[in-house]
Design an enzyme around this catalytic site. Structure first.
Site, short mmCIF file in Angstrom:
data_model
loop_
_atom_site.label_atom_id
_atom_site.label_comp_id
_atom_site.label_asym_id
_atom_site.label_seq_id
_atom_site.Cartn_x
_atom_site.Cartn_y
_atom_site.Cartn_z
CG ASN A 111 -0.41 -0.22 2.52
OD1 ASN A 111 0.58 -0.92 2.68
ND2 ASN A 111 -1.02 0.36 3.54
CD GLU A 144 -1.45 4.72 4.64
OE1 GLU A 144 -0.95 5.56 5.42
OE2 GLU A 144 -2.19 3.79 5.02
CD GLU A 202 -5.35 -5.84 -1.39
OE1 GLU A 202 -4.83 -4.69 -1.33
OE2 GLU A 202 -6.03 -6.32 -0.48
CB CYS A 262 -10.83 -2.84 0.33
SG CYS A 262 -10.26 -2.05 -1.19
N1 THU Z 1 -5.34 -1.40 2.37
C1 THU Z 1 -4.79 -2.23 1.44
O1 THU Z 1 -3.63 -2.04 1.02
N2 THU Z 1 -5.55 -3.25 0.98
C2 THU Z 1 -6.83 -3.51 1.37
O2 THU Z 1 -7.46 -4.43 0.84
C3 THU Z 1 -7.45 -2.70 2.40
C4 THU Z 1 -6.66 -1.56 2.92
C5 THU Z 1 -4.52 -0.29 2.89
C6 THU Z 1 -5.02 1.09 2.52
C7 THU Z 1 -4.46 1.93 3.64
O3 THU Z 1 -3.14 2.32 3.29
C8 THU Z 1 -4.38 0.99 4.83
O4 THU Z 1 -4.52 -0.31 4.31
C9 THU Z 1 -5.46 1.23 5.86
O5 THU Z 1 -6.72 1.25 5.28
#
Ligand code: THU
Length: 129
Positions: A44, A46, A57, A88
């Site tokens: 991820n 941000e 993903e 998600c």
């Molecule tokens: N996040 C993911 O990388 N994948 C998911 O399926 C759900 C959430 C990340 C996004 C954000 O950086 C952190 O998790 C908290 O939501």
């Protein structure tokens, strides 16, 4: 699967270490196995403008697609220290665009493996076809 689920989880856990998550402090790693046996990883990423964050993903999938891949078999996800971290809703839809038959695997290295099909996680998927 050409690569066993434990190996794919280990690769997702390795990718998690690259996560840029200074806001949530929740690091996620993903490893996507292609039909040809290659693995693409993602973490991820941000942003200070929170909604611009991209999930692990989608980073893995977009890396693979940008490299010319179109067929995918399995995706492993490792989220923080959670026993299971499924993609998600937004990622489920994006994954379904390329791989409606995808197998989703989640867990932690050395722990139990949780498996679902993408069809189970996103039934009656929206499609234009
Ligand atoms: N996040 C993911 O990388 N994948 C998911 O399926 C759900 C959430 C990340 C996004 C954000 O950086 C952190 O998790 C908290 O939501």
């Amino acid at each position: 699967m050409a690569c066993n689920p434990e190996d794919l989880i280990a690769m997702a856990a390795g990718a998690k270490e690259k996560a840029y998550a200074p806001y949530s402090r929740f690091q996620v790693g993903a490893a996507l196995l292609t039909a040809g046996g290659k693995v693409y990883t993602g973490c991820n990423i941000e942003n200070a403008s929170y909604s611009l964050t991209t999930c692990a993903e989608r980073v893995a999938l977009f890396q693979a697609v940008a490299a010319g891949e179109r067929e995918f078999v399995a995706l492993a996800v490792v989220g923080g220290d959670l026993a299971a971290c499924f993609p998600c809703g937004a990622c489920r839809q994006v994954l379904a665009e390329f791989a409606p038959e995808l197998e989703i695997i989640t867990g932690q290295p050395g722990g139990p493996v949780h498996r679902r099909s993408l069809k189970e996680l996103l039934p009656d998927t929206f499609t234009l076809k």
